[in-house]
Motif scaffolding. Structure first.
Motif, PDB file in Angstrom:
ATOM      1  N   SER A   1      36.340  42.954  27.539  1.00  5.60           N
ATOM      2  CA  SER A   1      36.062  42.603  28.928  1.00  5.60           C
ATOM      3  C   SER A   1      37.166  41.708  29.472  1.00  5.60           C
ATOM      4  O   SER A   1      37.913  41.087  28.710  1.00  5.60           O
TER       5      SER A   1
ATOM      6  N   PHE B   1      36.229  47.243  34.725  1.00  3.16           N
ATOM      7  CA  PHE B   1      36.170  46.501  35.992  1.00  3.16           C
ATOM      8  C   PHE B   1      37.381  46.776  36.888  1.00  3.16           C
ATOM      9  O   PHE B   1      37.897  45.887  37.547  1.00  3.16           O
TER      10      PHE B   1
ATOM     11  N   ARG C   1      41.183  45.677  40.758  1.00  2.00           N
ATOM     12  CA  ARG C   1      40.005  45.040  40.158  1.00  2.00           C
ATOM     13  C   ARG C   1      39.008  44.689  41.266  1.00  2.00           C
ATOM     14  O   ARG C   1      38.839  43.531  41.639  1.00  2.00           O
TER      15      ARG C   1
ATOM     16  N   PHE D   1      35.861  44.856  41.167  1.00  2.00           N
ATOM     17  CA  PHE D   1      34.543  44.424  40.692  1.00  2.00           C
ATOM     18  C   PHE D   1      34.488  42.940  40.339  1.00  2.00           C
ATOM     19  O   PHE D   1      33.448  42.448  39.899  1.00  2.00           O
ATOM     20  N   ASP D   2      35.592  42.229  40.490  1.00  2.00           N
ATOM     21  CA  ASP D   2      35.644  40.822  40.096  1.00  2.00           C
ATOM     22  C   ASP D   2      34.520  40.024  40.738  1.00  2.00           C
ATOM     23  O   ASP D   2      34.217  40.184  41.922  1.00  2.00           O
TER      24      ASP D   2
ATOM     25  N   ASN E   1      31.194  48.220  36.292  1.00  2.00           N
ATOM     26  CA  ASN E   1      32.618  48.207  35.942  1.00  2.00           C
ATOM     27  C   ASN E   1      33.301  49.516  36.264  1.00  2.00           C
ATOM     28  O   ASN E   1      34.397  49.779  35.794  1.00  2.00           O
TER      29      ASN E   1
END
Length: 655
Positions: A212, A222, A244, A246-247, A344
């Motif tokens: 991760s 992600f 990214r 999905f942060d 993710n």
């Protein structure tokens, strides 16, 4: 006693009839009882039900594709490209009533999602068995350099002979993808990759990282991959960024499965184990694992024990460890010290370059993305909903003020339209978009109850370019096809449908419409088990002939539903009459005024040159005065604008 869902459907169709215009037309009010309920099953001879929609052709798949799942559609010139788990088929639709096979390109890979840009065709591959060489040999190891997981690129300059020119491998494969046009970059086209498979081993594809992001900033989770395709040299296509988006998201609220489904899953899993199958628990249910996942793992166990074929001992070893493997692969059932992370991956992303935005249907969230820099999409909004199980796809309305997300509850293979399933589960959620913020308005679900043998849930659809209205056609697998109006975002209404009976009336067998899209005057549907369907809308009190003809004015040279084009309509008398029909339906003008406007339009159309120009100018001027007192001022102004444009071209003979 009728179920709640049947009663709700009756209430909806009665309300539709009460507010519809053009009375006296049976096609204005949905038939009761609903003819979609209780249709005769059968693969080739199932019963059919239709309302305001006519099936004009069904073409079965060609030999190499029979029995393999038909998937998504894309359109190129006078061709429809139909994805299939065995590759893709290209149909010549010069005569929509009689599609002709141009080529069937055999190249197995799930799920063969397809898109085009000019002469380039992009095809997704995500499963473990897809091969770089397009053969049917499969891939028999958990790590292999023969595997294709990513995007294949073909040159369609000679449609009858597609040329396989490149592939781009990605760490999670490509379940779906989206072609993105950057208005400021004419030399390249971009492709957003939505991959939902477990991360590949770095031994198979260097650079892939399973950890991760909090433990490894180079994580392949992600993020979405962005591929840049140089149009002058598409064979040089490559991943250029990993957005990214999905942060900082945490796990969204969700709902449990129906108790009937939990019990049935346990029964099926127990039966599978009895017959040697492999199962694992995830997301509150026990699942039977598919051979494409199990077989490469078994082969790897056998090889690690020095064998060329798996033995009973290898199977036993894998069975002991399969739950741990699945937990690690899919990130489930893990101990947590804080909030669980959010999704993710995205299932599907729909871009709308004309407004610089995209809608991301991303597992547990619906996202709004800024794509003004196409190579670096950026999340600017996210919504969650406990009624949604799996955010699947997105559609903007034409002016970008609304965004519809679909929920693929059950993954597409389950019956989620039974009479006891909640109407807000496995449905669409409609949001308004203002100042780049999304506000929920309502749900829409195809309400005709389906049997437990019919996979059914919201799936792929597109706008129908009816001017002045937001109308969409959507596939519901074995729930058939539903056409609905969501101009009023809080009160969507079904206005047409088509359905067949179950593929099999004795047991669950997959089938139905995977995708239903409008293209240059017709609706094309990829029927999972039965081939390619072609439909034509029928006039009704809910959609007039003029509105349908106005929609047919819109022509595309190629079309991907996930790459939404801005729709414009040429100023024509058909367009003007469509707006008059809408003003009649909405009572935006009085009955007498509508009659007079139609008479004046007819008179102007029969005139030529200066006489036409004068008639149109006078009508536009008088309607401009009507606008102030109309209950539908915006529509009156649209009509006035069309008349003014027609008047300006009349003297030149352009119209």
């Amino acid at each position: 006693m009728k179920s709640f869902r049947v009663l709700l459907y009756v209430a909806v169709v009665v309300s539709l009839g009460a507010c519809a215009s053009g009375g006296g037309n049976n096609s204005t009010v949905a038939p009761i009882p609903d003819p979609r309920v209780g249709l005769k099953p059968g693969l080739k001879d199932a019963g059919k039900a239709a309302w305001n929609l006519k099936l004009i052709n069904n073409t079965p798949p060609s030999e190499k594709f029979v029995g393999s799942t038909n998937s998504d559609l894309s359109f190129y010139k006078n061709y429809v490209i139909q994805g299939n788990y065995n590759g893709f088929e290209v149909w010549d639709i010069t005569r929509p009533s009689s599609p002709a096979l141009k080529v069937g390109y055999y190249c197995p890979a799930s799920q063969s999602d397809v898109s085009v840009f000019r002469n380039l065709l992009f095809v997704s591959g995500e499963g473990q068995g897809g091969r770089l060489d397009c053969t049917s040999a499969g891939v028999h190891d958990s790590v292999s350099h023969d595997r294709l997981r990513g995007i294949r690129i073909f040159d369609l300059s000679d449609v009858a002979n597609p040329k396989y020119i490149a592939n781009v491998q990605t760490c999670r494969g490509s379940h779906t993808h989206t072609v993105v046009i950057d208005p400021n970059d004419s030399a390249n086209v971009y492709v957003y990759i939505s991959g939902s498979a477990p991360v590949r081993s770095p031994t198979e594809l260097p650079g892939c990282v399973r950890q991760s992001p909090d433990s490894n900033p180079n994580s392949s989770l992600f993020r979405i991959e962005v591929i840049k395709v140089p149009l002058a040299a598409p064979q040089q296509a490559a991943v250029v960024s990993s957005a990214r988006i999905f942060d900082s998201l945490t796990a969204p609220p969700t709902h449990a499965e129906m108790p009937q489904d939990v019990a049935e899953a346990a029964r099926v899993a127990d039966s599978a184990r009895t017959h040697g199958g492999f199962t694992a628990k995830a997301f509150g249910m026990e699942h039977v694992l598919w051979p494409g996942l199990v077989n490469p793992l078994l082969d790897s166990v056998a090889r690690s024990n020095g064998r060329t074929a798996a033995t009973a001992a290898d199977s036993a070893a894998l069975r002991t460890n399969i739950q741990t493997i699945v937990d690690r692969m899919f990130g489930v059932n893990q101990p947590r010290t804080g909030p669980a992370p959010g999704p993710n991956q995205c299932h599907d992303i729909t871009v709308y370059p004309a407004i610089g935005l995209a809608g991301g249907a991303c597992g547990g969230y619906g996202m709004l993305l800024d794509i003004s820099d196409a190579a670096h999409p950026r999340r600017i909004g996210a919504v969650a909903d406990s009624n949604f199980s799996y955010w699947h796809s997105a559609t903007f309305n034409n002016d970008g003020t609304k965004l519809l997300f679909s929920d693929e509850w059950g993954g597409g293979g389950q019956p989620k339209c039974r009479d006891y399933d909640k109407p807000q589960w496995g449905a669409d959620a409609i949001f308004t978009v203002s100042d780049r913020r999304m506000t929920f308005q309502s749900y829409y679900k195809m309400l005709a109850p389906q049997t437990a043998n019919e996979n059914c849930v919201a799936h792929n659809g597109s706008l129908i370019p009816v001017p002045g209205r937001d109308i969409m056609v959507q596939a519901w697998y074995q729930g058939g096809i539903s056409v609905f109006d969501w101009t009023d975002a809080a009160h969507p209404k079904e206005i047409a449908f088509f359905d067949r009976g179950p593929v099999d009336g004795t047991k669950p067998v997959g089938g139905g419409s995977w995708s239903a899209y409008w293209y240059n005057g017709y609706i094309y549907s990829s029927e999972i088990a039965r081939g390619l369907d072609v439909f034509e809308l029928q006039p009704s009190g809910l959609l007039s002939r003029n509105e349908i003809e106005a929609a047919k004015l819109v022509h595309f040279d190629y079309f991907n539903t996930q790459d939404q084009p801005k729709i414009t309509w040429p100023a024509t008398f058909v367009l003007a009459r469509a707006y008059v029909d809408q003003l009649e339906r909405s009572n935006g003008l009085s009955v007498e005024r509508v009659k007079l406007v139609r008479q004046e339009l007819a008179r102007a159309e029969k005139s030529q040159g200066q006489a036409r120009r004068d008639a149109l100018s006078q009508l536009a001027s008088s309607l401009g005065q009507d606008a102030a007192s109309s209950s539908d001022q915006a529509k009156v102004r649209k009509l006035t604008g069309v008349l003014t444009e027609l008047a300006n071209t009349a003297a030149t003979g352009a119209q």
